[in-house]
Design a protein around this motif. Structure first.
Motif, PDB file in Angstrom:
ATOM      1  N   LYS A  29      17.353 -25.537   4.463  1.00 15.44           N
ATOM      2  CA  LYS A  29      15.903 -25.778   4.480  1.00 15.44           C
ATOM      3  C   LYS A  29      15.139 -24.472   4.680  1.00 15.44           C
ATOM      4  CE  LYS A  29      16.129 -30.539   6.136  1.00 15.44           C
ATOM      5  NZ  LYS A  29      15.813 -31.463   7.235  1.00 15.44           N
ATOM      6  N   LEU A  30      15.619 -23.634   5.586  1.00 15.03           N
ATOM      7  CA  LEU A  30      14.997 -22.331   5.795  1.00 15.03           C
ATOM      8  C   LEU A  30      15.083 -21.488   4.532  1.00 15.03           C
ATOM      9  CD1 LEU A  30      13.677 -20.128   7.498  1.00 15.03           C
ATOM     10  CD2 LEU A  30      15.955 -19.585   8.411  1.00 15.03           C
ATOM     11  N   ASN A  31      16.225 -21.506   3.876  1.00 15.13           N
ATOM     12  CA  ASN A  31      16.377 -20.724   2.644  1.00 15.13           C
ATOM     13  C   ASN A  31      15.442 -21.208   1.539  1.00 15.13           C
ATOM     14  OD1 ASN A  31      18.214 -18.882   3.649  1.00 15.13           O
ATOM     15  ND2 ASN A  31      19.993 -20.070   3.005  1.00 15.13           N
ATOM     16  N   GLN A  32      15.174 -22.495   1.487  1.00  8.76           N
ATOM     17  CA  GLN A  32      14.197 -23.006   0.518  1.00  8.76           C
ATOM     18  C   GLN A  32      12.819 -22.416   0.789  1.00  8.76           C
ATOM     19  OE1 GLN A  32      14.411 -27.273   0.840  1.00  8.76           O
ATOM     20  NE2 GLN A  32      16.213 -27.428  -0.470  1.00  8.76           N
ATOM     21  N   LEU A  33      12.458 -22.347   2.062  1.00  8.23           N
ATOM     22  CA  LEU A  33      11.163 -21.752   2.427  1.00  8.23           C
ATOM     23  C   LEU A  33      11.129 -20.258   2.088  1.00  8.23           C
ATOM     24  CD1 LEU A  33      10.623 -23.454   5.915  1.00  8.23           C
ATOM     25  CD2 LEU A  33       9.426 -23.980   3.770  1.00  8.23           C
ATOM     26  N   LEU A  34      12.209 -19.548   2.385  1.00  8.73           N
ATOM     27  CA  LEU A  34      12.268 -18.116   2.082  1.00  8.73           C
ATOM     28  C   LEU A  34      12.160 -17.869   0.585  1.00  8.73           C
ATOM     29  CD1 LEU A  34      15.115 -17.000   4.509  1.00  8.73           C
ATOM     30  CD2 LEU A  34      12.686 -16.426   4.680  1.00  8.73           C
ATOM     31  N   LYS A  35      12.860 -18.675  -0.199  1.00  6.98           N
ATOM     32  CA  LYS A  35      12.824 -18.510  -1.658  1.00  6.98           C
ATOM     33  C   LYS A  35      11.426 -18.803  -2.203  1.00  6.98           C
ATOM     34  CE  LYS A  35      15.202 -19.765  -5.886  1.00  6.98           C
ATOM     35  NZ  LYS A  35      16.322 -20.507  -6.489  1.00  6.98           N
ATOM     36  N   ALA A  36      10.798 -19.854  -1.708  1.00  9.26           N
ATOM     37  CA  ALA A  36       9.439 -20.186  -2.150  1.00  9.26           C
ATOM     38  C   ALA A  36       8.475 -19.061  -1.785  1.00  9.26           C
ATOM     39  CB  ALA A  36       8.987 -21.506  -1.526  1.00  9.26           C
ATOM     40  N   TYR A  37       8.605 -18.515  -0.580  1.00 11.40           N
ATOM     41  CA  TYR A  37       7.752 -17.409  -0.156  1.00 11.40           C
ATOM     42  C   TYR A  37       7.953 -16.196  -1.062  1.00 11.40           C
ATOM     43  CZ  TYR A  37       5.610 -13.793   2.695  1.00 11.40           C
ATOM     44  OH  TYR A  37       4.822 -12.759   3.130  1.00 11.40           O
ATOM     45  N   ALA A  38       9.202 -15.901  -1.372  1.00  9.04           N
ATOM     46  CA  ALA A  38       9.500 -14.759  -2.252  1.00  9.04           C
ATOM     47  C   ALA A  38       8.865 -14.963  -3.626  1.00  9.04           C
ATOM     48  CB  ALA A  38      11.007 -14.565  -2.374  1.00  9.04           C
TER      49      ALA A  38
ATOM     50  N   ALA B 140       0.820  -1.190   0.000  1.00  5.83           N
ATOM     51  CA  ALA B 140       0.000   0.000   0.000  1.00  5.83           C
ATOM     52  C   ALA B 140       0.864   1.254   0.000  1.00  5.83           C
ATOM     53  CB  ALA B 140      -0.918   0.003   1.217  1.00  5.83           C
ATOM     54  N   ASN B 141       2.058   1.169   0.570  1.00  4.73           N
ATOM     55  CA  ASN B 141       2.937   2.322   0.659  1.00  4.73           C
ATOM     56  C   ASN B 141       4.059   2.297  -0.372  1.00  4.73           C
ATOM     57  OD1 ASN B 141       1.687   3.652   2.920  1.00  4.73           O
ATOM     58  ND2 ASN B 141       2.408   1.931   4.137  1.00  4.73           N
ATOM     59  N   GLY B 142       4.011   1.367  -1.297  1.00  2.31           N
ATOM     60  CA  GLY B 142       5.017   1.306  -2.354  1.00  2.31           C
ATOM     61  C   GLY B 142       6.378   0.828  -1.877  1.00  2.31           C
ATOM     62  N   ILE B 143       6.416   0.136  -0.782  1.00  3.39           N
ATOM     63  CA  ILE B 143       7.686  -0.371  -0.254  1.00  3.39           C
ATOM     64  C   ILE B 143       8.143  -1.556  -1.099  1.00  3.39           C
ATOM     65  CG2 ILE B 143       8.790  -1.485   1.728  1.00  3.39           C
ATOM     66  CD1 ILE B 143       6.798   0.109   3.480  1.00  3.39           C
ATOM     67  N   LYS B 144       9.387  -1.512  -1.505  1.00  2.36           N
ATOM     68  CA  LYS B 144       9.979  -2.598  -2.287  1.00  2.36           C
ATOM     69  C   LYS B 144      10.716  -3.529  -1.331  1.00  2.36           C
ATOM     70  CE  LYS B 144       8.876  -0.422  -6.067  1.00  2.36           C
ATOM     71  NZ  LYS B 144       7.913  -0.854  -7.016  1.00  2.36           N
ATOM     72  N   VAL B 145      10.484  -4.823  -1.481  1.00  2.00           N
ATOM     73  CA  VAL B 145      11.070  -5.803  -0.568  1.00  2.00           C
ATOM     74  C   VAL B 145      12.147  -6.603  -1.269  1.00  2.00           C
ATOM     75  CG1 VAL B 145      10.605  -7.868   0.819  1.00  2.00           C
ATOM     76  CG2 VAL B 145       8.939  -5.988   0.749  1.00  2.00           C
ATOM     77  N   ILE B 146      13.270  -6.754  -0.596  1.00  2.00           N
ATOM     78  CA  ILE B 146      14.318  -7.683  -1.005  1.00  2.00           C
ATOM     79  C   ILE B 146      14.452  -8.678   0.136  1.00  2.00           C
ATOM     80  CG2 ILE B 146      16.751  -7.991  -1.560  1.00  2.00           C
ATOM     81  CD1 ILE B 146      16.747  -5.107  -2.640  1.00  2.00           C
ATOM     82  N   LEU B 147      14.076  -9.911  -0.117  1.00  2.00           N
ATOM     83  CA  LEU B 147      14.149 -10.956   0.897  1.00  2.00           C
ATOM     84  C   LEU B 147      15.465 -11.704   0.703  1.00  2.00           C
ATOM     85  CD1 LEU B 147      12.619 -12.303   3.201  1.00  2.00           C
ATOM     86  CD2 LEU B 147      11.536 -13.792   1.510  1.00  2.00           C
ATOM     87  N   CYS B 148      16.308 -11.687   1.721  1.00  2.00           N
ATOM     88  CA  CYS B 148      17.651 -12.262   1.618  1.00  2.00           C
ATOM     89  C   CYS B 148      17.722 -13.626   2.289  1.00  2.00           C
ATOM     90  CB  CYS B 148      18.669 -11.342   2.286  1.00  2.00           C
ATOM     91  SG  CYS B 148      18.704  -9.695   1.590  1.00  2.00           S
ATOM     92  N   SER B 149      18.542 -14.473   1.718  1.00  2.00           N
ATOM     93  CA  SER B 149      18.793 -15.773   2.325  1.00  2.00           C
ATOM     94  C   SER B 149      19.585 -15.604   3.614  1.00  2.00           C
ATOM     95  CB  SER B 149      19.589 -16.661   1.360  1.00  2.00           C
ATOM     96  OG  SER B 149      20.908 -16.164   1.206  1.00  2.00           O
ATOM     97  N   VAL B 150      19.536 -16.620   4.435  1.00  2.00           N
ATOM     98  CA  VAL B 150      20.393 -16.700   5.604  1.00  2.00           C
ATOM     99  C   VAL B 150      21.769 -17.143   5.115  1.00  2.00           C
ATOM    100  CG1 VAL B 150      20.742 -17.872   7.814  1.00  2.00           C
ATOM    101  CG2 VAL B 150      18.421 -17.297   7.051  1.00  2.00           C
TER     102      VAL B 150
END
Length: 93
Positions: free
Chosen positions: A31-40, A1-11
Motif C-alpha cells: 500500500k505504501l509503495n502504491q502511494l510512492l509510485k503515484a507520488y512519483a 531549483a538546484n537541478g537535483i535529480k530524484v529517484i524515488l525507490c519502493s520499500v
C-alpha cells in the motif's frame, strides 16, 4: 531549483518481521509503495521498483536474496544493482 535529480525507490518486500511478528508488513508495504509510485508519477520523478524485483509472490523477499526475510544478502544487492544502474543512466542522461 538546484537541478537535483530524484529517484524515488519502493520499500523492499517483507512478509513479516521476525523480531516483531504480526505487524503485517506484507499488507502495509504494498500500500505504501502504491502511494510512492503515484507520488512519483504525479511529480515526474523516477520510481525505482525494488519490490517487484525481489517479491517471492507473497510480498516477501525471495529466499536467495535475504538472510532473515527483511535484509538483503550480497546476492540480493547484486540482483538489484542493475536496476539502480539503469535508473541512474536514465535520470542522469
Amino acid at each position: 531549483a538546484n537541478g537535483i535529480k530524484v529517484i524515488l525507490c519502493s520499500v523492499l518486500p517483507a512478509y513479516d518481521y521476525p523480531w516483531r511478528p504480526g505487524l503485517e508488513p506484507n499488507i502495509k508495504i504494498p500500500k505504501l509503495n502504491q502511494l510512492l509510485k503515484a507520488y512519483a508519477m504525479e511529480n515526474n520523478l523516477y520510481y525505482l521498483d525494488y519490490f517487484n524485483a525481489l517479491d517471492d509472490g507473497n510480498n516477501g523477499i525471495q529466499p536467495p536474496y535475504t538472510y532473515d526475510g527483511v535484509h538483503l544478502t550480497l546476492q540480493g544487492y547484486k540482483h538489484i544493482e542493475p536496476l539502480l544502474e539503469a535508473a541512474l543512466d536514465e535520470v542522469l542522461n
